[in-house]
Design a protein around this motif. Structure first.
Motif, short mmCIF file in Angstrom:
data_model
loop_
_atom_site.label_atom_id
_atom_site.label_comp_id
_atom_site.label_asym_id
_atom_site.label_seq_id
_atom_site.Cartn_x
_atom_site.Cartn_y
_atom_site.Cartn_z
N GLU A 47 0.79 -1.16 -0.11
CA GLU A 47 -0.20 -0.05 -0.35
C GLU A 47 0.95 1.17 0.02
OE1 GLU A 47 -3.40 0.30 -0.36
OE2 GLU A 47 -3.16 -2.19 -0.55
N CYS A 48 1.92 1.19 0.87
CA CYS A 48 2.30 2.45 1.42
C CYS A 48 4.22 2.48 0.89
CB CYS A 48 1.67 2.96 2.84
SG CYS A 48 2.98 2.66 3.77
N GLY A 49 4.33 1.43 0.47
CA GLY A 49 5.70 0.94 0.21
C GLY A 49 6.95 1.24 1.38
N GLN A 50 6.59 0.96 3.08
CA GLN A 50 7.48 0.74 4.03
C GLN A 50 7.80 -0.82 4.14
OE1 GLN A 50 8.30 3.08 7.11
NE2 GLN A 50 5.63 2.57 7.74
N PHE A 51 8.65 -1.09 4.41
CA PHE A 51 9.92 -2.12 3.93
C PHE A 51 9.75 -2.31 6.30
CE2 PHE A 51 13.84 -1.84 4.33
CZ PHE A 51 14.44 -1.28 2.91
N CYS A 52 10.32 -3.58 6.08
CA CYS A 52 10.65 -4.18 7.54
C CYS A 52 11.74 -5.87 7.20
CB CYS A 52 9.19 -3.94 8.84
SG CYS A 52 7.85 -5.53 8.81
N TYR A 53 12.19 -5.93 8.39
CA TYR A 53 13.03 -7.54 8.77
C TYR A 53 12.15 -8.02 9.99
CZ TYR A 53 16.12 -5.98 4.50
OH TYR A 53 16.75 -5.89 3.70
N LEU A 54 11.97 -8.96 9.62
CA LEU A 54 11.55 -9.46 10.86
C LEU A 54 12.98 -10.33 11.15
CD1 LEU A 54 7.72 -9.77 11.33
CD2 LEU A 54 9.08 -8.72 12.29
N ALA A 55 13.28 -11.38 12.74
CA ALA A 55 13.71 -12.63 12.37
C ALA A 55 13.20 -13.61 12.68
CB ALA A 55 14.48 -12.49 13.78
N LYS A 56 13.25 -14.38 11.82
CA LYS A 56 12.92 -15.54 11.68
C LYS A 56 13.03 -16.69 12.90
CE LYS A 56 12.60 -18.05 8.20
NZ LYS A 56 12.07 -18.89 7.46
N PHE A 57 14.01 -16.46 13.90
CA PHE A 57 14.32 -17.80 15.00
C PHE A 57 14.39 -16.52 15.57
CE2 PHE A 57 16.22 -19.68 18.41
CZ PHE A 57 15.81 -20.74 18.53
N ARG A 58 14.00 -16.63 17.23
CA ARG A 58 14.00 -15.66 18.64
C ARG A 58 14.60 -16.42 19.54
NH1 ARG A 58 16.40 -11.56 18.05
NH2 ARG A 58 14.99 -9.84 16.63
N CYS A 59 15.66 -16.57 20.62
CA CYS A 59 16.02 -17.90 21.27
C CYS A 59 15.61 -17.65 22.73
CB CYS A 59 17.62 -18.08 21.70
SG CYS A 59 18.11 -16.82 22.59
N GLU A 274 12.25 -6.65 -7.49
CA GLU A 274 12.36 -5.31 -8.10
C GLU A 274 11.77 -3.95 -7.26
OE1 GLU A 274 13.34 -5.92 -11.12
OE2 GLU A 274 12.90 -4.82 -11.39
N CYS A 275 12.57 -4.45 -5.74
CA CYS A 275 12.32 -3.28 -4.56
C CYS A 275 12.66 -2.27 -4.66
CB CYS A 275 12.66 -4.38 -3.65
SG CYS A 275 12.13 -3.33 -2.05
N GLU A 276 11.85 -1.11 -5.04
CA GLU A 276 12.39 0.13 -5.03
C GLU A 276 12.15 1.20 -3.85
OE1 GLU A 276 12.67 -0.08 -9.48
OE2 GLU A 276 11.28 2.24 -8.43
N TYR A 277 11.75 0.78 -2.93
CA TYR A 277 11.59 1.10 -1.78
C TYR A 277 12.47 1.54 -0.54
CZ TYR A 277 7.50 -1.59 -2.67
OH TYR A 277 6.41 -2.32 -3.64
N GLY A 278 11.88 2.81 1.23
CA GLY A 278 12.48 3.73 0.93
C GLY A 278 13.87 2.67 1.68
N ASN A 279 14.12 3.20 2.80
CA ASN A 279 15.86 2.62 3.06
C ASN A 279 14.90 2.31 4.86
OD1 ASN A 279 16.32 4.80 3.76
ND2 ASN A 279 18.19 5.00 3.23
N GLN A 280 14.18 2.27 5.03
CA GLN A 280 13.53 2.41 6.80
C GLN A 280 13.68 1.19 7.09
OE1 GLN A 280 10.15 4.32 7.43
NE2 GLN A 280 10.11 4.36 9.00
N PHE A 281 13.52 0.87 8.47
CA PHE A 281 14.85 0.08 8.59
C PHE A 281 13.94 -0.31 9.90
CE2 PHE A 281 16.69 -4.50 10.47
CZ PHE A 281 16.73 -4.21 11.32
N HIS A 282 13.41 -1.13 10.60
CA HIS A 282 12.55 -1.87 12.02
C HIS A 282 13.18 -3.08 12.63
CE1 HIS A 282 9.36 1.54 10.54
NE2 HIS A 282 9.60 1.03 9.01
N GLY A 283 13.82 -2.43 13.59
CA GLY A 283 14.57 -3.14 14.63
C GLY A 283 13.16 -4.50 14.99
N PRO A 284 13.61 -5.30 15.49
CA PRO A 284 12.64 -6.15 16.63
C PRO A 284 11.54 -4.87 17.93
CG PRO A 284 14.67 -5.86 17.92
CD PRO A 284 14.91 -5.04 16.79
N PRO A 285 10.56 -4.81 17.95
CA PRO A 285 9.68 -5.94 17.01
C PRO A 285 9.44 -6.24 15.55
CG PRO A 285 8.01 -5.59 18.24
CD PRO A 285 9.14 -4.35 18.89
#
Ligand SMILES: [Zn+2]
Ligand SMILES: [Zn+2]
Length: 285
Positions: A47-59, A274-285
């Motif tokens: 919808e708005c191009g925001q992106f984030c990373y989520l950890a696959k595994f948390r101990c 093809e991602c051309e979205y902004g470079n925003q990073f969201h840490g955990p969570p």
């Protein structure tokens, strides 16, 4: 420090913890901690191009720097509403004298017992509710542990002198510090960063072994009165993240992005499809 840099720093510290756990002969736990935050899933909001990373595994390990960060975020989130309701928040810190290695379990027992006696004192009648968080620091120089309690009080005026006298009594003379302060900005964070200076503990294998033994299965946060069960851990309901910008469900773009990719290439140069979205990073969570 940027979010991604502090994330990578936390990751490195988790790796160090994994090494130490392996040295202590706990290969299973070491494997879990070692895998924590190693791979990330990349999500994009269509919808708005925001992106984030989520950890696959948390101990979820108590001393894992990454899980500690996540725990702090989650607790702050769940406590937020309750904390803002408190009319006169105060932070109280009480401690017993530092104790040499080998006595951590005893000193923890004594600390909680002294606090239980304090709660039954007349002075505690002014307290409507409290959130208590245990912090244990280790001093590698003097080879001693210093457990203490950070206590958030929902209470009217409490005179320091009377409080100090009560603490000395309930700790049978072993109490050596009482601080009380009005809450300043950022105090919520102070309250719940309950295991600090993990680095000191990781330097000393015997101290780490003792810490893990003495705290196994023990709770670090307790709640009482009007704040009873405030911020109790909630399970994540959904696996799919919701966009923090527009609220739409986000789409999985790529699985298993390695943390080294986040670090070495820097996020603004990571090309994913093809991602051309902004470079925003969201840490955990
Ligand atoms: Zn972890
Ligand atoms: Zn969005």
């Amino acid at each position: 420090m940027s979010l991604e840099r502090s994330q990578i720093k936390a990751f490195r510290q988790s790796q160090k913890l994994a090494d130490r756990l392996r040295e202590l002969g706990n290969a299973g736990k070491a494997g879990e901690v070692g895998a924590c935050g190693k791979f990330w899933t990349f999500y994009v909001c269509h919808e708005c191009g925001q992106f984030c990373y989520l950890a696959k595994f948390r101990c979820g390990h108590r001393l894992c720097a990454q899980c500690g960060r996540k725990r702090v975020y989650r607790l702050l989130e769940s406590l937020g509403g309750v904390l803002n309701e408190i009319k006169n928040p105060k932070l109280l810190t009480v401690s017993l004298r530092s104790r040499p290695c080998g006595e951590l379990a005893d000193s923890l027992r004594e600390l909680w017992a002294a606090f239980a006696r304090l709660r039954h004192r007349a002075i505690w009648k002014k307290v409507n509710g409290s959130i208590v968080s245990l912090e244990i620091t280790y001093n590698p120089g003097s080879l001693s542990f210093h457990p203490h309690l950070h206590i958030l009080l929902d209470a009217d005026y409490i005179p320091w002198v009377a409080l100090h006298a009560a603490w000395v009594q309930v700790s049978h003379g072993c109490g050596n510090a009482v601080y009380i302060q009005k809450c300043r900005t950022g105090w919520q964070r102070e309250l719940i960063k309950y295991v600090t200076k993990v680095a000191d503990l990781l330097q000393d294998l015997e101290a780490l072994r003792e810490f893990l033994r003495a705290t196994k299965g023990k709770r670090f946060i307790r709640t009482y009165g009007t704040l009873y069960n405030a911020g109790a851990e909630r399970e994540d309901v959904s696996e799919v993240p919701v966009c923090s910008g527009c609220g739409a469900p986000m789409h999985l773009e790529q699985e298993c992005v390695s943390i080294t990719l986040l670090g070495v290439n820097r996020l603004d140069r990571v090309k994913v499809g093809e991602c051309e979205y902004g470079n925003q990073f969201h840490g955990p969570p």
